[in-house]
Design a protein around this motif. Structure first.
Motif, PDB file in Angstrom:
ATOM      1  N   UNK A 108       0.728  -1.109  -0.096  1.00 36.42           N
ATOM      2  CA  UNK A 108      -0.071   0.104   0.011  1.00 36.42           C
ATOM      3  C   UNK A 108       0.800   1.416  -0.066  1.00 36.42           C
ATOM      4  N   UNK A 109       1.870   1.359   0.825  1.00 39.82           N
ATOM      5  CA  UNK A 109       2.710   2.503   0.890  1.00 39.82           C
ATOM      6  C   UNK A 109       1.793   3.858   1.469  1.00 39.82           C
ATOM      7  N   UNK A 110       0.557   3.453   2.066  1.00 34.15           N
ATOM      8  CA  UNK A 110      -0.224   4.455   2.285  1.00 34.15           C
ATOM      9  C   UNK A 110      -0.384   4.725   4.102  1.00 34.15           C
ATOM     10  N   UNK A 111      -0.158   5.834   4.391  1.00 32.25           N
ATOM     11  CA  UNK A 111       0.006   6.184   5.954  1.00 32.25           C
ATOM     12  C   UNK A 111      -1.316   6.060   6.404  1.00 32.25           C
ATOM     13  N   UNK A 112      -2.365   6.576   5.619  1.00 33.65           N
ATOM     14  CA  UNK A 112      -3.859   6.598   5.985  1.00 33.65           C
ATOM     15  C   UNK A 112      -4.224   5.147   6.220  1.00 33.65           C
ATOM     16  N   UNK A 113      -3.878   4.318   5.290  1.00 34.79           N
ATOM     17  CA  UNK A 113      -4.049   2.624   5.423  1.00 34.79           C
ATOM     18  C   UNK A 113      -3.747   2.279   6.805  1.00 34.79           C
ATOM     19  N   UNK A 114      -2.669   2.400   7.295  1.00 35.73           N
ATOM     20  CA  UNK A 114      -1.944   2.078   8.367  1.00 35.73           C
ATOM     21  C   UNK A 114      -2.737   2.610   9.663  1.00 35.73           C
ATOM     22  N   UNK A 115      -3.099   3.997   9.461  1.00 37.74           N
ATOM     23  CA  UNK A 115      -3.722   4.382  10.493  1.00 37.74           C
ATOM     24  C   UNK A 115      -5.208   3.957  10.640  1.00 37.74           C
ATOM     25  N   UNK A 116      -5.827   3.615   9.410  1.00 45.71           N
ATOM     26  CA  UNK A 116      -7.164   3.200   9.544  1.00 45.71           C
ATOM     27  C   UNK A 116      -7.275   1.591  10.275  1.00 45.71           C
ATOM     28  N   UNK A 117      -6.415   0.956   9.528  1.00 48.38           N
ATOM     29  CA  UNK A 117      -6.325  -0.371  10.230  1.00 48.38           C
ATOM     30  C   UNK A 117      -6.000  -0.610  11.698  1.00 48.38           C
ATOM     31  N   UNK A 118      -4.924   0.203  12.081  1.00 45.31           N
ATOM     32  CA  UNK A 118      -4.998   0.431  13.718  1.00 45.31           C
ATOM     33  C   UNK A 118      -6.037   0.736  14.527  1.00 45.31           C
ATOM     34  N   UNK A 119      -7.027   1.542  13.864  1.00 48.80           N
ATOM     35  CA  UNK A 119      -8.178   2.203  14.394  1.00 48.80           C
ATOM     36  C   UNK A 119      -9.297   1.157  14.316  1.00 48.80           C
ATOM     37  N   UNK A 120      -9.073   0.234  13.448  1.00 50.56           N
ATOM     38  CA  UNK A 120     -10.184  -0.882  13.045  1.00 50.56           C
ATOM     39  C   UNK A 120     -10.294  -1.888  14.155  1.00 50.56           C
ATOM     40  N   UNK A 121      -9.069  -1.902  14.634  1.00 50.83           N
ATOM     41  CA  UNK A 121      -8.882  -3.130  15.444  1.00 50.83           C
ATOM     42  C   UNK A 121      -9.874  -3.192  16.622  1.00 50.83           C
ATOM     43  N   UNK A 122     -10.347  -2.011  17.324  1.00 44.15           N
ATOM     44  CA  UNK A 122     -11.098  -1.772  18.497  1.00 44.15           C
ATOM     45  C   UNK A 122     -12.708  -2.298  17.994  1.00 44.15           C
TER      46      UNK A 122
END
Length: 479
Positions: A108-122
């Protein structure tokens, strides 16, 4: 004793490779996969609604299922069992951000994707756990109705069979449905018949019994006169018949979390972890006990005052009943309850000794006790008489969950083994309450308390608290 594995049986196995594999397992795994996918899709929608990005909506469902597969949440050993399944889901949720990092660096190389996946864990965990709990309850209801259960043959000595059946029945609804026993000591078959379990023969009859009754699980117990070769042959016979072969441990009251296989020179030794009763490990329990008890007292203060007033108006005497009980390490404390008996109840006890429902042990319980007042009977059936014990919890004398608080004269009659009950604080509720309370035989009550002490964990406490509500509603053994 010999159990032959014939060429004919091998041919049968080749023709029927699936054997008697449980039909519900395949369906249940599919349902879990779909449920996890939908939970992840719902969580992805929430993240998309918050941040307006579609990448997480496309990637979260497959990544969540990969995390669940990696942490073996669909394994046969966890299906329908609850605690271990939930722990694996939580470990998968913790690993989800790490999996997102891998996808980020590789694709991906997309920092937004990394942020969204981390937030989605909860949110995905918050959705997936209740869904799995609902599915597990549905499966248990099917087991309670006799559906999707595994016809089980117990193999071993009569005494071991009796002890194992007592443990299985105490645990409530479960998958194994005992169809009968093959005993290593057939002369003691009367002991199993008392439990209503059919006696189907000796160890040498196992093969024929499995074939004739459509057994899907064989549980072998340790046999003093049997050697490793005999057990190995049993397992071969079970494999040929396409059934599951389980070996029961010598210690039946040990939680799975305390067991681990430790291979040593090719020998799979079973390691039993010592009970974790240190002050450090129990600090979270202490904090939870006192905090929750204080909160409950604040919420229930007015209702408790009303109950106290009703007790005073119903009969003469104080609203609260005070009695010396024995706590952790043998320390005495004054336990509080709403008074449910006449003031002269202790003086009348000797006259009622012949009515004791627990004459097999140290407890004194009388069904329809004439000393109980009208309001007291209602308070006991509803367990409202125990609410003042929240004060004992706040003071640190008791816990929300633990063994039943014993009387000093009971403790005087304890054997060294039973005194292990005193290694933890007594509880307002416990395994004794959710398993039948006063209806339990003394020996079974002791077994439950010792099992709690040895297998204590925060997860066990939480499960008992959840089960306490239904036990109070049923009112079983409350008198």
């Amino acid at each position: 004793m010999t159990i032959e594995v014939t060429h004919e049986q091998v041919v049968v196995e080749h023709r029927r490779p699936q054997g008697r594999r449980r039909r519900w397992e395949h369906r249940y795994r599919i349902v879990l996969l779909v449920a996890d996918g939908l939970a992840a899709a719902a969580a992805a929608f929430l993240i998309h609604a918050a941040y307006g990005r579609w990448a997480v909506a496309l990637m979260l469902p497959p990544m969540w299922i990969v995390a669940m597969l990696a942490h073996r949440t669909y394994d046969r050993s966890t299906l329908g069992l609850g605690a271990e399944e939930y722990r694996r889901v939580l470990r998968g949720a913790v690993a989800l951000p790490a999996l997102a990092v891998v996808v980020y660096w590789l694709f991906m190389h997309d920092s937004d994707f990394l942020h969204d996946m981390t937030m989605a864990a909860v949110p995905v965990t918050a959705i997936a756990l209740p869904v799995r709990y609902t599915l597990r309850r549905r499966l248990h209801r099917r087991w309670a109705r006799g559906r999707d259960r595994s016809a089980t043959l117990l193999v071993g000595p009569a005494r071991g069979v009796v002890e194992l059946v007592a443990v299985l029945r105490r645990g409530g609804v479960q998958e194994l449905q005992v169809a009968g026993v093959c005993l290593s000591d057939p002369e003691n078959a009367g002991e199993t018949r008392k439990l209503g379990i059919p006696f189907l023969g000796g160890l040498g009859d196992m093969n024929d019994v499995v074939r004739a009754l459509g057994i899907s699980t064989v549980v072998a117990l340790p046999v003093a006169a049997s050697d490793a070769t005999a057990l190995r042959r049993m397992s071969w016979t079970a494999a040929v018949q396409g059934v599951e072969f389980l070996l029961a441990p010598v210690l039946s009251d040990v939680s799975a979390a305390r067991l681990a296989v430790r291979p040593t020179n090719g020998v799979p030794l079973m390691r039993i972890q010592a009970p974790n009763l240190s002050r450090t490990s129990r600090l979270p329990k202490e904090l939870l006990d006192r905090t929750l008890a204080a909160a409950l007292l604040a919420v229930l203060a007015l209702p408790m005052l009303l109950v106290a007033l009703i007790v005073r108006l119903d009969s003469s005497g104080p609203a609260l009943f005070r009695q010396q009980r024995v706590g952790r390490y043998g320390d005495h404390f004054t336990m509080l309850k709403f008074r449910t008996m006449r003031p002269d109840s202790e003086a009348l006890r000797a006259e009622l000794e012949h009515l004791n429902q627990n004459s097999d042990g140290l407890l004194f319980k009388v069904r329809e006790d004439p000393r109980i007042t009208r309001v007291g009977s209602i308070l006991r059936r509803s367990s409202l008489d125990e609410l003042p014990q929240l004060i004992n919890v706040v003071k640190g004398h008791m816990s929300l969950v633990g063994p039943r608080p014993p009387l000093p004269e009971e403790v005087e009659g304890y054997t060294p083994d039973i005194k292990r009950r005193l290694l933890v604080k007594p509880g307002l509720t416990g395994l004794w309450q959710v398993s039948g309370r006063s209806d339990l035989p003394w020996e079974e009550a002791v077994r439950l308390d010792l099992g709690y002490v040895d297998n204590w964990s925060m997860g066990l406490d939480l499960s008992i608290l959840v089960r306490t509500g239904s036990a109070v509603v049923r009112g079983t053994g409350a008198y």
